[in-house]
Design an enzyme around this catalytic site. Sequence first.
Site, PDB file in Angstrom:
ATOM      1  N   ARG A   1     -47.848  85.259  -9.027  1.00  0.00           N
ATOM      2  CA  ARG A   1     -47.672  86.682  -9.336  1.00  0.00           C
ATOM      3  C   ARG A   1     -48.777  87.508  -8.697  1.00  0.00           C
ATOM      4  O   ARG A   1     -48.567  88.635  -8.264  1.00  0.00           O
ATOM      5  CB  ARG A   1     -47.651  86.879 -10.852  1.00  0.00           C
ATOM      6  CG  ARG A   1     -46.462  86.216 -11.548  1.00  0.00           C
ATOM      7  CD  ARG A   1     -46.541  86.379 -13.059  1.00  0.00           C
ATOM      8  NE  ARG A   1     -45.453  85.699 -13.746  1.00  0.00           N
ATOM      9  CZ  ARG A   1     -45.521  84.434 -14.163  1.00  0.00           C
ATOM     10  NH1 ARG A   1     -46.611  83.720 -13.954  1.00  0.00           N
ATOM     11  NH2 ARG A   1     -44.497  83.882 -14.790  1.00  0.00           N
TER      12      ARG A   1
ATOM     13  N   ASP B   1     -42.888  84.381 -21.803  1.00  0.00           N
ATOM     14  CA  ASP B   1     -43.671  83.144 -21.906  1.00  0.00           C
ATOM     15  C   ASP B   1     -43.568  82.570 -23.325  1.00  0.00           C
ATOM     16  O   ASP B   1     -43.411  81.364 -23.514  1.00  0.00           O
ATOM     17  CB  ASP B   1     -45.138  83.409 -21.572  1.00  0.00           C
ATOM     18  CG  ASP B   1     -45.315  84.168 -20.274  1.00  0.00           C
ATOM     19  OD1 ASP B   1     -45.694  83.558 -19.269  1.00  0.00           O
ATOM     20  OD2 ASP B   1     -45.058  85.396 -20.278  1.00  0.00           O
TER      21      ASP B   1
ATOM     22  N   ARG C   1     -40.238  81.023 -23.906  1.00  0.00           N
ATOM     23  CA  ARG C   1     -40.175  79.692 -23.291  1.00  0.00           C
ATOM     24  C   ARG C   1     -40.861  78.659 -24.178  1.00  0.00           C
ATOM     25  O   ARG C   1     -40.361  77.549 -24.379  1.00  0.00           O
ATOM     26  CB  ARG C   1     -40.821  79.730 -21.907  1.00  0.00           C
ATOM     27  CG  ARG C   1     -39.998  80.495 -20.879  1.00  0.00           C
ATOM     28  CD  ARG C   1     -40.783  80.799 -19.618  1.00  0.00           C
ATOM     29  NE  ARG C   1     -39.936  81.441 -18.602  1.00  0.00           N
ATOM     30  CZ  ARG C   1     -40.373  82.173 -17.599  1.00  0.00           C
ATOM     31  NH1 ARG C   1     -41.686  82.381 -17.457  1.00  0.00           N
ATOM     32  NH2 ARG C   1     -39.541  82.710 -16.732  1.00  0.00           N
TER      33      ARG C   1
ATOM     34  N   HIS D   1     -49.817  87.600 -18.312  1.00  0.00           N
ATOM     35  CA  HIS D   1     -48.498  87.092 -17.926  1.00  0.00           C
ATOM     36  C   HIS D   1     -48.683  86.492 -16.534  1.00  0.00           C
ATOM     37  O   HIS D   1     -48.431  87.119 -15.512  1.00  0.00           O
ATOM     38  CB  HIS D   1     -47.470  88.227 -17.898  1.00  0.00           C
ATOM     39  CG  HIS D   1     -46.122  87.786 -17.389  1.00  0.00           C
ATOM     40  ND1 HIS D   1     -45.436  86.725 -17.932  1.00  0.00           N
ATOM     41  CD2 HIS D   1     -45.357  88.248 -16.365  1.00  0.00           C
ATOM     42  CE1 HIS D   1     -44.294  86.564 -17.275  1.00  0.00           C
ATOM     43  NE2 HIS D   1     -44.227  87.462 -16.317  1.00  0.00           N
TER      44      HIS D   1
END
Length: 309
Positions: free
Chosen positions: A86, A148, A151, A175
């Site tokens: 990212r 997240d 998940r 994140h």
Amino acid sequence: MKISIIGLGSVGSAVATAVANTGLAREMVLFDRDGVRARAAAEDLGHAAVFSYDIKITAVNNYRAIRGSEIVIIAAGANQRPGETRTDLLRANTAVINDIIPRVMANVDPKNIKLVIVTNPLDVMVMVAQKLSKLPASRVIGTGTMLDSARLRTILARQLSVSPQSINAYVLGEHGDSSMINWHSACVGSVGLNSFCRQTKISLPATTRKTIEHRVHNAAYEIIQGRGATWDGIAGAVADLLRCIVNDERRILTVSIVDGVGDKAVAMSLPRIVGIDGAVATVHPKMDGAEITALRRSARIIRKNYDSI
């Protein structure tokens, strides 16, 4: 409620579908610099609306059309490609946010507007957007580690043979690659995770937890490798955040907002109470020493990335 979405790539288009399916928008404006893409997305969603909710959907490539919006969702920018992190998107997407935010703010009511940031690297983009918009930090909200945490709950639910809805467990911090799992506060129903494992005779040793952490941290990379991008999960997170705001649910979500002042200010995810006024309060969970250290490290990485631009 009028909601505008800026950027209609794979993520923005999925977000538009998820938002439409909440039934909370009476009008939705889809903005993209590519007018053809915006019109195609609006047409496709308009056809789908026949089977769900009656929403006025407008495709635009100018910012005047977002006037009257109460929430603007920013999903524009480059997405991760296979092999990228990212953070690799940092400079390109900073330029995107620098361009978008002043144009958005020139066409909305600063007293009421809430910005929802989806663009990566998420936490740094929240900081850039909040600085440029001059809005209270509570109304510039990144989806943060909502995905997240989802998940983590999904993986834990499979391990423990319970519903994900029965698990309260959070991923906190960035994140991104420096995120950390708050194991110390994780619980199943009202029972602490360790106690639940003892009562149900399920083993969750340190090695298993390390495997779970690896799977959570690498989930996006695996999806990108197989699919080219991630979009359904983040679209679901945006829709859930939207429900929480519009319905003033005051649920606790791990969203990212700017906290602190000056050189110590940083946007990162912690459990926050979210309602009609945005992310109005932060709840600090129990952590052990290692978790506190990991969270502080994550905050330093976010701030370093922000300072680099």
